[in-house]
Motif scaffolding. Structure first.
Motif, PDB file in Angstrom:
ATOM      1  N   ASP A   1      54.433  35.585  26.632  1.00  0.00           N
ATOM      2  CA  ASP A   1      54.450  36.654  27.631  1.00  0.00           C
ATOM      3  C   ASP A   1      53.983  36.146  28.992  1.00  0.00           C
ATOM      4  O   ASP A   1      52.813  35.830  29.187  1.00  0.00           O
ATOM      5  CB  ASP A   1      53.568  37.810  27.166  1.00  0.00           C
ATOM      6  N   MET A   2      54.923  36.102  29.943  1.00  0.00           N
ATOM      7  CA  MET A   2      54.598  35.701  31.315  1.00  0.00           C
ATOM      8  C   MET A   2      54.356  36.913  32.211  1.00  0.00           C
ATOM      9  O   MET A   2      53.919  36.743  33.353  1.00  0.00           O
ATOM     10  CB  MET A   2      55.739  34.874  31.905  1.00  0.00           C
ATOM     11  N   GLN A   3      54.653  38.108  31.720  1.00  0.00           N
ATOM     12  CA  GLN A   3      54.490  39.300  32.553  1.00  0.00           C
ATOM     13  C   GLN A   3      53.046  39.790  32.540  1.00  0.00           C
ATOM     14  O   GLN A   3      52.390  39.840  33.578  1.00  0.00           O
ATOM     15  CB  GLN A   3      55.417  40.425  32.098  1.00  0.00           C
ATOM     16  N   HIS A   4      52.537  40.151  31.382  1.00  0.00           N
ATOM     17  CA  HIS A   4      51.163  40.637  31.281  1.00  0.00           C
ATOM     18  C   HIS A   4      50.245  39.620  30.614  1.00  0.00           C
ATOM     19  O   HIS A   4      49.025  39.732  30.716  1.00  0.00           O
ATOM     20  CB  HIS A   4      51.122  41.951  30.498  1.00  0.00           C
TER      21      HIS A   4
ATOM     22  N   PRO B   1      58.265  37.361  34.176  1.00  0.00           N
ATOM     23  CA  PRO B   1      57.689  38.376  35.058  1.00  0.00           C
ATOM     24  C   PRO B   1      58.785  39.255  35.655  1.00  0.00           C
ATOM     25  O   PRO B   1      59.968  38.896  35.652  1.00  0.00           O
ATOM     26  CB  PRO B   1      56.998  37.548  36.148  1.00  0.00           C
ATOM     27  N   VAL B   2      58.396  40.392  36.197  1.00  0.00           N
ATOM     28  CA  VAL B   2      59.350  41.331  36.790  1.00  0.00           C
ATOM     29  C   VAL B   2      60.132  40.653  37.917  1.00  0.00           C
ATOM     30  O   VAL B   2      59.543  40.076  38.838  1.00  0.00           O
ATOM     31  CB  VAL B   2      58.628  42.581  37.334  1.00  0.00           C
TER      32      VAL B   2
ATOM     33  N   ALA C   1      64.376  33.058  33.962  1.00  0.00           N
ATOM     34  CA  ALA C   1      65.200  33.253  32.766  1.00  0.00           C
ATOM     35  C   ALA C   1      66.007  31.991  32.489  1.00  0.00           C
ATOM     36  O   ALA C   1      66.050  31.491  31.358  1.00  0.00           O
ATOM     37  CB  ALA C   1      66.127  34.448  32.954  1.00  0.00           C
ATOM     38  N   SER C   2      66.643  31.453  33.519  1.00  0.00           N
ATOM     39  CA  SER C   2      67.401  30.206  33.353  1.00  0.00           C
ATOM     40  C   SER C   2      66.488  29.059  32.955  1.00  0.00           C
ATOM     41  O   SER C   2      66.827  28.249  32.088  1.00  0.00           O
ATOM     42  CB  SER C   2      68.129  29.854  34.655  1.00  0.00           C
TER      43      SER C   2
ATOM     44  N   MET D   1      61.442  45.838  33.235  1.00  0.00           N
ATOM     45  CA  MET D   1      61.791  46.741  34.329  1.00  0.00           C
ATOM     46  C   MET D   1      63.218  46.547  34.845  1.00  0.00           C
ATOM     47  O   MET D   1      63.453  46.411  36.044  1.00  0.00           O
ATOM     48  CB  MET D   1      60.784  46.600  35.479  1.00  0.00           C
ATOM     49  N   ILE D   2      64.164  46.540  33.906  1.00  0.00           N
ATOM     50  CA  ILE D   2      65.574  46.554  34.302  1.00  0.00           C
ATOM     51  C   ILE D   2      65.942  48.016  34.545  1.00  0.00           C
ATOM     52  O   ILE D   2      66.239  48.764  33.621  1.00  0.00           O
ATOM     53  CB  ILE D   2      66.460  45.915  33.213  1.00  0.00           C
TER      54      ILE D   2
END
Length: 256
Positions: free
Chosen positions: A40-43, A70-71, A77-78, A92-93
């Motif tokens: 998890d890189m977001q939270h 992250p958002v 992603a790549s 958050m798409i």
């Protein structure tokens, strides 16, 4: 077997959730009973360097590596795929344009715009040559668009229709905040369960994967009946706390 193969097999897969950017910790988590491990890189505290170093700690024990970026970090992603991830979760798409940008980063042409350069991913894989890699990566990798707001729910069919979006991932905590207009945080809120079931059903009807985070293992059967094929549970702190509580309770019971 790829993660896509596993999710198509008809059995529910469980993913561990890792927020501690330490290779030895991730290796230990990867040796638990989960089939998948998500960094998890977001939270969580994972970052590009920890992702690069931790992917082999996941694949070594034979598990499937997934990264939550992250958002808005579609460039990551790549990079996650180039480092050997099998799937990427994008939070958050909330618009069709978000979904298109995410898909473009995830897929090679003609589906997307992913740039060539699997410097670590290719040698970490079982793929024999670059031609096979190019021909199979779009189907071997999974793009999960997170549905966690009313805006995303309202555009669900349009998001699912975007070429290169392979599935959805429901974040029930954020969804509960959105569902109640900020009045409550309750990932098991009964009032929104109809919507969560609807998301799973519509994703599967569209031929896409459905995944979700479960804050209570008792709800996993319900999620599975809604069509969710991958369920995330806990994190390192949860695994340590539950394990320690069980050990201490057993020890105290033995003493008493």
């Amino acid at each position: 077997m790829t993660l896509a193969d596993r999710l198509n097999s008809g059995t529910v897969s469980f993913t561990a959730w890792s927020g501690i950017p330490d290779t030895l910790t991730v290796e230990s988590v990867s040796r638990l009973g989960f089939e998948v491990v998500t960094l998890d890189m977001q939270h969580g505290a994972h970052h590009e360097d920890s992702v690069a170093r931790c992917v082999p700690a996941i694949t070594g024990p034979g598990k499937h590596p997934v990264i939550r970026i992250p958002v808005g970090r579609f460039d990551m992603a790549s990079r996650a795929l180039d480092l050997g991830a099998e799937a990427v979760i994008a939070p958050m798409i909330n618009s069709v344009e978000d979904a298109r940008r995410f898909a473009a980063a995830m897929k090679y042409p003609p589906v997307g715009e992913r740039s060539w350069g699997p410097t670590f991913g290719f040698p970490r894989s079982s793929v024999k040559d670059h031609a096979e890699w190019l021909a199979t990566q779009n189907s071997r990798t999974i793009s999960f668009a997170m549905i966690e707001t009313r805006a995303a729910y309202g555009l669900l069919d349009e998001i699912l229709d975007v070429a290169g979006i392979d599935g959805i991932f429901v974040g029930p905590s954020d969804f509960s905040i959105a569902w109640t207009s900020g009045a409550a945080l309750n990932p098991n809120l009964e009032d929104m369960m109809g919507a969560i079931a609807d998301i799973g059903t519509r994703a599967r009807k569209a031929g896409k994967f459905a995944a979700i985070f479960a804050t209570d293992p008792k709800i996993c059967g319900r999620y599975a009946s809604m069509g969710y094929q991958m369920i995330a549970m806990g994190n390192e702190q949860t695994y340590m706390r539950v394990g320690a509580e069980n050990l201490i309770a057993a020890a105290r019971a033995a003493i008493s």
